[in-house]
Design an enzyme around this catalytic site. Sequence first.
Site, short mmCIF file in Angstrom:
data_model
loop_
_atom_site.label_atom_id
_atom_site.label_comp_id
_atom_site.label_asym_id
_atom_site.label_seq_id
_atom_site.Cartn_x
_atom_site.Cartn_y
_atom_site.Cartn_z
N GLU A 270 0.83 -1.20 0.00
CA GLU A 270 0.00 0.00 0.00
C GLU A 270 0.87 1.25 0.00
OE1 GLU A 270 -3.64 -2.22 2.41
OE2 GLU A 270 -2.69 -0.46 3.29
N CYS A 283 3.57 8.53 0.40
CA CYS A 283 4.12 7.64 1.43
C CYS A 283 4.27 6.25 0.83
CB CYS A 283 3.19 7.62 2.64
SG CYS A 283 3.71 6.51 3.97
N CYS A 290 6.40 -6.51 7.92
CA CYS A 290 7.49 -5.93 8.72
C CYS A 290 7.87 -6.91 9.82
CB CYS A 290 7.05 -4.60 9.34
SG CYS A 290 8.39 -3.75 10.22
N CYS A 294 6.43 -3.59 16.13
CA CYS A 294 6.06 -2.45 16.97
C CYS A 294 4.60 -2.63 17.40
CB CYS A 294 6.24 -1.14 16.21
SG CYS A 294 7.96 -0.81 15.75
N CYS A 297 1.45 -0.78 15.71
CA CYS A 297 1.40 -0.68 14.26
C CYS A 297 0.66 -1.86 13.65
CB CYS A 297 2.83 -0.61 13.70
SG CYS A 297 2.89 -0.45 11.89
N CYS A 519 -1.13 6.97 9.44
CA CYS A 519 0.09 6.42 10.02
C CYS A 519 -0.22 5.23 10.92
CB CYS A 519 0.80 7.51 10.83
SG CYS A 519 2.30 6.97 11.66
#
Length: 560
Positions: A270, A283, A290, A294, A297, A519
């Site tokens: 994305e 972005c 990932c 975190c 996230c 975000c």
Amino acid sequence: MSARLGARARNWRLTLTAAITSQASVLPQLGFIRTASSRQGSLALAKAAGMEARARVAAFALLPPRVGGADSARPPAVCATRWSSPARSACTHAVLSMNLQGNEHNHKNGVFTADEELQAATKVQFGTTGESHEYSSVALPTGSDRNAQVKGSVATRPAPLDKSLVPGRKDMQGRTLLKSMNLAQLEDFVETELGTKRFRARQLWQWMYKEDKLAKSFDEMTDIAVELRSALNEKCTIDSLFVDDVVYASDGTRKIMYRLTSQPDSGTIECVWIPTDDRVTLCVSSQLGCALNCQFCATALLGLKRHLAVEEIVDQVVIAKRMFDAEKRVSNVVFMGMGEPLHNINNVLAAVNCLLDNRGLNLSHNKVTVSTSGLVPEIVRFCRESKACLAVSLNASCDETRNWLMPINRKYNMDALFSALRQEFPRRGENSGRVQRRVFFEYVMLRGVNDSMEDAQRLLKLMRSVPCKLNLIRFNSHPGSLFESSSEQQIERVRAFLAGYGMVVTRRESRGDEKMMACGQLGKIDEQSQQRPTPRLKVPAKFQPVLSAKKPIKADSQIY
């Protein structure tokens, strides 16, 4: 021999530093060494690498400390000041992004420890499968001995070739991906593979990257001979991504969903197009998933599937500009989408170089920003090899909180992180000039976790130690999250407190959060794969009272 080298090792005192050198080609890629035989394995590795005696002696020091052990705060890279330059460079570069030796695992109630989560990430990254052993991986400059194995008393496994680093890669139809090459490589390709003049590469480059062209087919390249266009159609391809969908938010933000089509291990990434009054920021993503887990996230729930190749990063920009530049031109690019950019540093550096190339896309280096969670050796390398800007996702004011929110802090703690930043900022040397003077800190505000005035006081002390600018970000919720955003009043209190002491503090407004494009909201669980989300870490006891209990995401749910 090993005993003698071990005795010599005890007599050598190494200077530990977070620096990393640019001489990355000295040490070949050597695979894995079982941590059960760390000393013998290190010596065998150094011997196989052809390193001089002193470098062999000290190679054992490259293995990281046990997490949580007495020496866990040891800086991540090693440099022996009295070695010869090649040996020092080789050892200094042998640093891992994701290397942890194991504490005991904790599978209770479906919760991983941070140590185990990062070990799992290491196995995903380097391809270890089907074994219960724990491995330490050795950092990996490319070289002619890429598949060299250490032979001796320790079990080894060669590190797999990262296909995303190979220039001139081919898609599943056997056609060469032209955007996988830089201009020099493209010149070699057209000369050797197509049998034509090298200047044709410069024509291709401009057709692919110039803003007034951005060609998506060879038939558009009208100044190239018909015969050559026919050969290009047969042997090569331009785009590596396919636009799966575009989601529109009420504030004008758009999420572009790209299907990875050029390789068998496909998926969806994305990219977010964010318009404001004076600019458009794009972005982009750097990984499919990932590894860093975190806790706040959504992308972390996917785990790491693979790195994105150079062409897959660059094509996010090219295709978005092709689609929307007629409406409003993309002027800024931020690497803040899916993935940890510096975990994929080789491809990210190459992609940034392509974005900045004045013969093509020609973006300003002041308008390209790469964000990281805090991979210290890669931060140093990035600052020394790229003119683009650096942002650091901080999100906590002390190690205790950051160890939980961002498990990578257990590998590179805040002392190591700020030591490297103080060393590199203001940026200078070869990349000096009109470049970034302050590091950009990003700080997601989590109610009851990192938003107290005590946190603000600790932040003030940290900010005074390095030239910086702080960006406060409201937490954007996603399915299954335990966190809530700090109130607007508390965010403003923290901002006003820091600004009152002369700190540069801004607030980032959330864009497109109602459509899951703000975000921390990118990525989705594939329903067809029956993938289970990556387990979260156990909540520390001090934060349990302030976090409301919520049901975990089900295996068939999606983040979208």
